[in-house]
Design an enzyme around this catalytic site. Structure first.
Site, PDB file in Angstrom:
ATOM      1  N   ASP A  51      20.500  22.138   1.656  1.00 35.76           N
ATOM      2  CA  ASP A  51      21.610  22.096   2.589  1.00 35.76           C
ATOM      3  C   ASP A  51      21.672  23.458   3.272  1.00 35.76           C
ATOM      4  O   ASP A  51      20.772  24.285   3.115  1.00 35.76           O
ATOM      5  CB  ASP A  51      22.925  21.717   1.887  1.00 35.76           C
TER       6      ASP A  51
ATOM      7  N   CYS B 258      20.738  23.462  -3.052  1.00 41.76           N
ATOM      8  CA  CYS B 258      22.028  23.572  -2.381  1.00 41.76           C
ATOM      9  C   CYS B 258      22.727  24.803  -2.944  1.00 41.76           C
ATOM     10  O   CYS B 258      22.099  25.595  -3.654  1.00 41.76           O
ATOM     11  CB  CYS B 258      22.864  22.296  -2.515  1.00 41.76           C
ATOM     12  N   GLY B 259      23.991  24.973  -2.663  1.00 42.46           N
ATOM     13  CA  GLY B 259      24.686  26.162  -3.132  1.00 42.46           C
ATOM     14  C   GLY B 259      24.643  26.328  -4.636  1.00 42.46           C
ATOM     15  O   GLY B 259      24.279  27.381  -5.161  1.00 42.46           O
TER      16      GLY B 259
ATOM     17  N   HIS C 261       9.142  17.213 -21.511  1.00 45.81           N
ATOM     18  CA  HIS C 261       9.873  16.179 -22.258  1.00 45.81           C
ATOM     19  C   HIS C 261      10.384  15.034 -21.393  1.00 45.81           C
ATOM     20  O   HIS C 261      10.543  13.922 -21.890  1.00 45.81           O
ATOM     21  CB  HIS C 261      11.061  16.800 -22.987  1.00 45.81           C
TER      22      HIS C 261
ATOM     23  N   ARG D 157      23.158  29.993  -4.576  1.00 48.29           N
ATOM     24  CA  ARG D 157      24.211  30.974  -4.845  1.00 48.29           C
ATOM     25  C   ARG D 157      24.137  31.499  -6.277  1.00 48.29           C
ATOM     26  O   ARG D 157      24.858  32.419  -6.629  1.00 48.29           O
ATOM     27  CB  ARG D 157      25.570  30.361  -4.581  1.00 48.29           C
TER      28      ARG D 157
ATOM     29  N   ARG E  71       6.052  10.551 -28.005  1.00 44.17           N
ATOM     30  CA  ARG E  71       7.394  10.032 -28.295  1.00 44.17           C
ATOM     31  C   ARG E  71       8.330  10.112 -27.089  1.00 44.17           C
ATOM     32  O   ARG E  71       9.331   9.411 -27.023  1.00 44.17           O
ATOM     33  CB  ARG E  71       7.996  10.778 -29.489  1.00 44.17           C
TER      34      ARG E  71
END
Length: 148
Positions: free
Chosen positions: A8, A65-66, A98, A109, A132
Site C-alpha cells: 500500500d 503495508c504499514g 513448517h 513502519r 508430518r
C-alpha cells in the site's frame, strides 16, 4: 525465482527498495503496485498478489503495508495462499519449513530495509520440510466441515 511484490502507500518505499534489490540478486520481480506513494487501499493489492500466486504467474509473494497485518489478511482470503506475517528471519524460515508459506507480509513502519532483506532471504532459501507438516498444510486450504 519469479516473485510478486505489492504494497500500500505506507510501504511504497520499502516495496520499491526490495524489488530493486531482488532484481539485482537475479530474481524476476512482478511489481504489482502501487506505482506512487499516493493513498491506496491495501486489500486491493493483497488480493492482486494472491491471484498472481494462485494462478502460478509467480512462485512466491511479498506483501507490504504499514503494519503488515491488513495486507496479510487480504492475501489469506484466497484459499491457495499461505501468507505469514514475519518480522525477523527465524519466523520467515519457519513459515516455509513448517507451513509451506508461499507469501510473507511485513510492516514498513515496523521493519527496516536490512531486516526486511534478511526475512526475504530466509523465506526464499528455506525449503518446505514436508513429512508430518504435509497433512497439516493440506488442511489450511480446506474449510472445516464441522467446526463444532
Amino acid at each position: 525465482m519469479r516473485i510478486a511484490i505489492a504494497s500500500d502507500h505506507a510501504a511504497f518505499d520499502l516495496k520499491t527498495e526490495l524489488a530493486e534489490w531482488l532484481m539485482s540478486e537475479g530474481h524476476e520481480v512482478a511489481d504489482l503496485g502501487p506505482e506512487t506513494a499516493d493513498r491506496v487501499d491495501y486489500p486491493d493489492y493483497g488480493y492482486k498478489l494472491a491471484e498472481v500466486i494462485a494462478e502460478g504467474v509467480a512462485e512466491r509473494g511479498i506483501a507490504l503495508c504499514g503494519s503488515g497485518i491488513g495486507i496479510s489478511i487480504a492475501v489469506n482470503r484466497n484459499p491457495a495462499l499461505r501468507c505469514a506475517l514475519v518480522s525477523e528471519p527465524l519466523s520467515a524460515a519457519l513459515c516455509r519449513e513448517h507451513n509451506n508459506a508461499n507469501a510473507i507480509a511485513m510492516g514498513a513502519r515496523l521493519t527496516g530495509i536490512d531486516m526486511a532483506k534478511a526475512c526475504v532471504t530466509a523465506f526464499l532459501t528455506t525449503e518446505f520440510a514436508g513429512g508430518r507438516h504435509g497433512p497439516r498444510v493440506e488442511k489450511l486450504s480446506q474449510f472445516p466441515q464441522d467446526a463444532g
